[in-house]
Design an enzyme around this catalytic site. Sequence first.
Site, PDB file in Angstrom:
ATOM      1  N   ARG A 168      -0.561  -5.300  -5.815  1.00  0.00           N
ATOM      2  CA  ARG A 168      -1.114  -4.658  -7.007  1.00  0.00           C
ATOM      3  C   ARG A 168      -2.214  -3.690  -6.595  1.00  0.00           C
ATOM      4  NH1 ARG A 168      -6.035  -7.317  -7.999  1.00  0.00           N
ATOM      5  NH2 ARG A 168      -6.103  -9.409  -7.114  1.00  0.00           N
TER       6      ARG A 168
ATOM      7  N   HIS B  46       7.147  -3.090  23.370  1.00  0.00           N
ATOM      8  CA  HIS B  46       7.832  -3.269  24.654  1.00  0.00           C
ATOM      9  C   HIS B  46       9.195  -2.589  24.593  1.00  0.00           C
ATOM     10  CE1 HIS B  46       4.818  -5.915  26.400  1.00  0.00           C
ATOM     11  NE2 HIS B  46       4.608  -6.282  25.150  1.00  0.00           N
TER      12      HIS B  46
ATOM     13  N   GLY C 120      -8.677 -13.020   7.872  1.00  0.00           N
ATOM     14  CA  GLY C 120      -8.511 -13.744   9.120  1.00  0.00           C
ATOM     15  C   GLY C 120      -7.069 -14.078   9.438  1.00  0.00           C
TER      16      GLY C 120
ATOM     17  N   ALA D 200      -5.585 -12.873   4.197  1.00  0.00           N
ATOM     18  CA  ALA D 200      -5.527 -13.642   5.439  1.00  0.00           C
ATOM     19  C   ALA D 200      -4.102 -14.058   5.772  1.00  0.00           C
ATOM     20  CB  ALA D 200      -6.414 -14.878   5.319  1.00  0.00           C
TER      21      ALA D 200
END
Length: 192
Positions: free
Chosen positions: A187, A119, A146, A164
């Site tokens: 790593r 934006h 996720g 995740a």
Amino acid sequence: MEQDLIKRVQAITNAGKLYYDYNEEIDLARDYSFKICRQYNDLVQHQNEYHYELLAGLFAHLGKNVRIEANFLTEFGFNLSVGDNVTILQDVSLIDCTFVTIGNNVVIGPHCGIYTANHAEDPKLRANHYCYERPIVIEDDVVIGGGSVIAPGVKIGAGSIVQAGSVVVKDLPANSFCLGDPCQAIRKLRED
């Protein structure tokens, strides 16, 4: 959606410059994509049917052996290229206001957000719905865990794993185990 409209919208959104996001043609393209995504998601959720032809007609490219779960959303679709053997799990939002390239053998976990949009920094322009875009590249053999967020202008190197819940705000090297907010390569997964 007609090709002339796609080209006109891409000329605005893919230029990397500030533009008015509620332009009439941009809204038409966005509404069309949302309609196709709703149809696709409804068929997955209520009939357990995966009608990839709906998405293939929307995307710039849709590879072979792709699985896209329910509650998938893409802003336009025509800026999105998805490679072969890709799995996109449920509740993924992919804001492709400019190019998003997803390579082969990629897994994107549930509840991920992939966003090309920035934006306007000037509050007056931002209040008037101005934004600009930066492309995203997810190379081959990447896993995105996720709940991760991929920010505008990011490239994730081939073979990497994004743990995740990570927030990716800068490029990540190939063959790396990456995590955090901001996400960092922790790593190497293997030597090149």
